[in-house]
Design a protein around this motif. Sequence first.
Motif, PDB file in Angstrom:
ATOM      1  N   LEU A   1     -59.762 -12.680  34.921  1.00  0.00           N
ATOM      2  CA  LEU A   1     -59.705 -11.218  35.046  1.00  0.00           C
ATOM      3  C   LEU A   1     -58.276 -10.715  34.850  1.00  0.00           C
ATOM      4  O   LEU A   1     -58.048  -9.736  34.137  1.00  0.00           O
ATOM      5  CB  LEU A   1     -60.252 -10.777  36.402  1.00  0.00           C
ATOM      6  N   ALA A   2     -57.322 -11.387  35.472  1.00  0.00           N
ATOM      7  CA  ALA A   2     -55.923 -10.981  35.353  1.00  0.00           C
ATOM      8  C   ALA A   2     -55.393 -11.201  33.939  1.00  0.00           C
ATOM      9  O   ALA A   2     -54.622 -10.387  33.423  1.00  0.00           O
ATOM     10  CB  ALA A   2     -55.064 -11.756  36.356  1.00  0.00           C
ATOM     11  N   ALA A   3     -55.822 -12.274  33.314  1.00  0.00           N
ATOM     12  CA  ALA A   3     -55.298 -12.629  31.998  1.00  0.00           C
ATOM     13  C   ALA A   3     -55.868 -11.779  30.869  1.00  0.00           C
ATOM     14  O   ALA A   3     -55.164 -11.453  29.918  1.00  0.00           O
ATOM     15  CB  ALA A   3     -55.584 -14.110  31.716  1.00  0.00           C
ATOM     16  N   ASP A   4     -57.140 -11.421  30.964  1.00  0.00           N
ATOM     17  CA  ASP A   4     -57.828 -10.887  29.795  1.00  0.00           C
ATOM     18  C   ASP A   4     -58.309  -9.438  29.867  1.00  0.00           C
ATOM     19  O   ASP A   4     -58.648  -8.868  28.829  1.00  0.00           O
ATOM     20  CB  ASP A   4     -59.051 -11.750  29.476  1.00  0.00           C
ATOM     21  N   THR A   5     -58.364  -8.854  31.026  1.00  0.00           N
ATOM     22  CA  THR A   5     -59.007  -7.540  31.149  1.00  0.00           C
ATOM     23  C   THR A   5     -58.392  -6.481  30.231  1.00  0.00           C
ATOM     24  O   THR A   5     -59.115  -5.819  29.474  1.00  0.00           O
ATOM     25  CB  THR A   5     -59.018  -7.067  32.613  1.00  0.00           C
ATOM     26  N   LEU A   6     -57.092  -6.299  30.273  1.00  0.00           N
ATOM     27  CA  LEU A   6     -56.482  -5.252  29.445  1.00  0.00           C
ATOM     28  C   LEU A   6     -56.635  -5.572  27.960  1.00  0.00           C
ATOM     29  O   LEU A   6     -56.967  -4.700  27.158  1.00  0.00           O
ATOM     30  CB  LEU A   6     -55.010  -5.055  29.803  1.00  0.00           C
ATOM     31  N   SER A   7     -56.429  -6.826  27.600  1.00  0.00           N
ATOM     32  CA  SER A   7     -56.543  -7.226  26.204  1.00  0.00           C
ATOM     33  C   SER A   7     -57.956  -6.982  25.670  1.00  0.00           C
ATOM     34  O   SER A   7     -58.132  -6.403  24.586  1.00  0.00           O
ATOM     35  CB  SER A   7     -56.168  -8.706  26.061  1.00  0.00           C
ATOM     36  N   ILE A   8     -58.959  -7.402  26.414  1.00  0.00           N
ATOM     37  CA  ILE A   8     -60.343  -7.186  25.986  1.00  0.00           C
ATOM     38  C   ILE A   8     -60.646  -5.693  25.925  1.00  0.00           C
ATOM     39  O   ILE A   8     -61.284  -5.222  24.978  1.00  0.00           O
ATOM     40  CB  ILE A   8     -61.341  -7.914  26.913  1.00  0.00           C
ATOM     41  N   ALA A   9     -60.197  -4.947  26.921  1.00  0.00           N
ATOM     42  CA  ALA A   9     -60.464  -3.506  26.940  1.00  0.00           C
ATOM     43  C   ALA A   9     -59.876  -2.814  25.716  1.00  0.00           C
ATOM     44  O   ALA A   9     -60.549  -1.993  25.075  1.00  0.00           O
ATOM     45  CB  ALA A   9     -59.913  -2.885  28.224  1.00  0.00           C
ATOM     46  N   VAL A  10     -58.644  -3.153  25.353  1.00  0.00           N
ATOM     47  CA  VAL A  10     -58.022  -2.551  24.173  1.00  0.00           C
ATOM     48  C   VAL A  10     -58.815  -2.928  22.926  1.00  0.00           C
ATOM     49  O   VAL A  10     -59.128  -2.076  22.088  1.00  0.00           O
ATOM     50  CB  VAL A  10     -56.540  -2.971  24.039  1.00  0.00           C
ATOM     51  N   MET A  11     -59.153  -4.196  22.805  1.00  0.00           N
ATOM     52  CA  MET A  11     -59.929  -4.635  21.639  1.00  0.00           C
ATOM     53  C   MET A  11     -61.258  -3.903  21.547  1.00  0.00           C
ATOM     54  O   MET A  11     -61.667  -3.486  20.467  1.00  0.00           O
ATOM     55  CB  MET A  11     -60.188  -6.140  21.696  1.00  0.00           C
ATOM     56  N   GLU A  12     -61.927  -3.752  22.660  1.00  0.00           N
ATOM     57  CA  GLU A  12     -63.238  -3.100  22.648  1.00  0.00           C
ATOM     58  C   GLU A  12     -63.146  -1.624  22.302  1.00  0.00           C
ATOM     59  O   GLU A  12     -63.995  -1.095  21.595  1.00  0.00           O
ATOM     60  CB  GLU A  12     -63.949  -3.310  23.991  1.00  0.00           C
ATOM     61  N   VAL A  13     -62.112  -0.949  22.780  1.00  0.00           N
ATOM     62  CA  VAL A  13     -61.919   0.453  22.412  1.00  0.00           C
ATOM     63  C   VAL A  13     -61.716   0.555  20.905  1.00  0.00           C
ATOM     64  O   VAL A  13     -62.340   1.384  20.232  1.00  0.00           O
ATOM     65  CB  VAL A  13     -60.724   1.082  23.170  1.00  0.00           C
ATOM     66  N   ILE A  14     -60.880  -0.312  20.352  1.00  0.00           N
ATOM     67  CA  ILE A  14     -60.575  -0.261  18.922  1.00  0.00           C
ATOM     68  C   ILE A  14     -61.800  -0.612  18.090  1.00  0.00           C
ATOM     69  O   ILE A  14     -62.218   0.158  17.217  1.00  0.00           O
ATOM     70  CB  ILE A  14     -59.406  -1.200  18.557  1.00  0.00           C
ATOM     71  N   ASP A  15     -62.395  -1.778  18.342  1.00  0.00           N
ATOM     72  CA  ASP A  15     -63.461  -2.190  17.420  1.00  0.00           C
ATOM     73  C   ASP A  15     -64.711  -1.324  17.542  1.00  0.00           C
ATOM     74  O   ASP A  15     -65.367  -1.036  16.542  1.00  0.00           O
ATOM     75  CB  ASP A  15     -63.752  -3.688  17.471  1.00  0.00           C
ATOM     76  N   ASN A  16     -65.028  -0.849  18.713  1.00  0.00           N
ATOM     77  CA  ASN A  16     -66.203   0.021  18.830  1.00  0.00           C
ATOM     78  C   ASN A  16     -65.929   1.421  18.287  1.00  0.00           C
ATOM     79  O   ASN A  16     -66.827   2.052  17.722  1.00  0.00           O
ATOM     80  CB  ASN A  16     -66.720   0.054  20.265  1.00  0.00           C
ATOM     81  N   THR A  17     -64.701   1.898  18.428  1.00  0.00           N
ATOM     82  CA  THR A  17     -64.349   3.181  17.830  1.00  0.00           C
ATOM     83  C   THR A  17     -64.489   3.104  16.307  1.00  0.00           C
ATOM     84  O   THR A  17     -65.037   4.011  15.675  1.00  0.00           O
ATOM     85  CB  THR A  17     -62.918   3.602  18.222  1.00  0.00           C
TER      86      THR A  17
END
Length: 166
Positions: free
Chosen positions: A96-112
Amino acid sequence: MDHAHGPHDHHPGHTDHTARGGHASWRTAAQATLHCLTGCAIGEVLGMVIGTAAGLHNGATVALSIALAFVFGYALTMRGVLRAGVPLRRALKVALAADTLSIAVMEVIDNTVMVTIPGAMDAGLADVLFWGALAGSLALAFVITTPVNRWMIGRGKGHAVVHAYH
């Protein structure tokens, strides 16, 4: 001779995640982003394929893709941490500490990207538009997320948290 290593001990040939001044290298950031992208891409592609094949509404398809991206992203990180002998609950906290922000940014970008490319979400699984938009969205997510990961690693956050377990 067997001995325990602390979170800041390094092995021969092991590169440090930060350079002088607390800045992570671009190479380290790209590697961390690629690791994160692998889990995200598995979940994202699986969610898009399931949603499209099942004829789900675009919102449901996106929600499924996001959920699966987080599940697979965390699972890949946890796999390595669990191999290091870390208990499940602690491994989850590390992921959770390692990946949450990275995954969130990726998901915002690719789904947008997927929802803004005309027809991409409505294209079928046999349509080049669907796969091209999805591949392009993931590539763009990688490019945009790499500086985010570099910034986090340089501050001892994100992928830097996992480094102690490698």
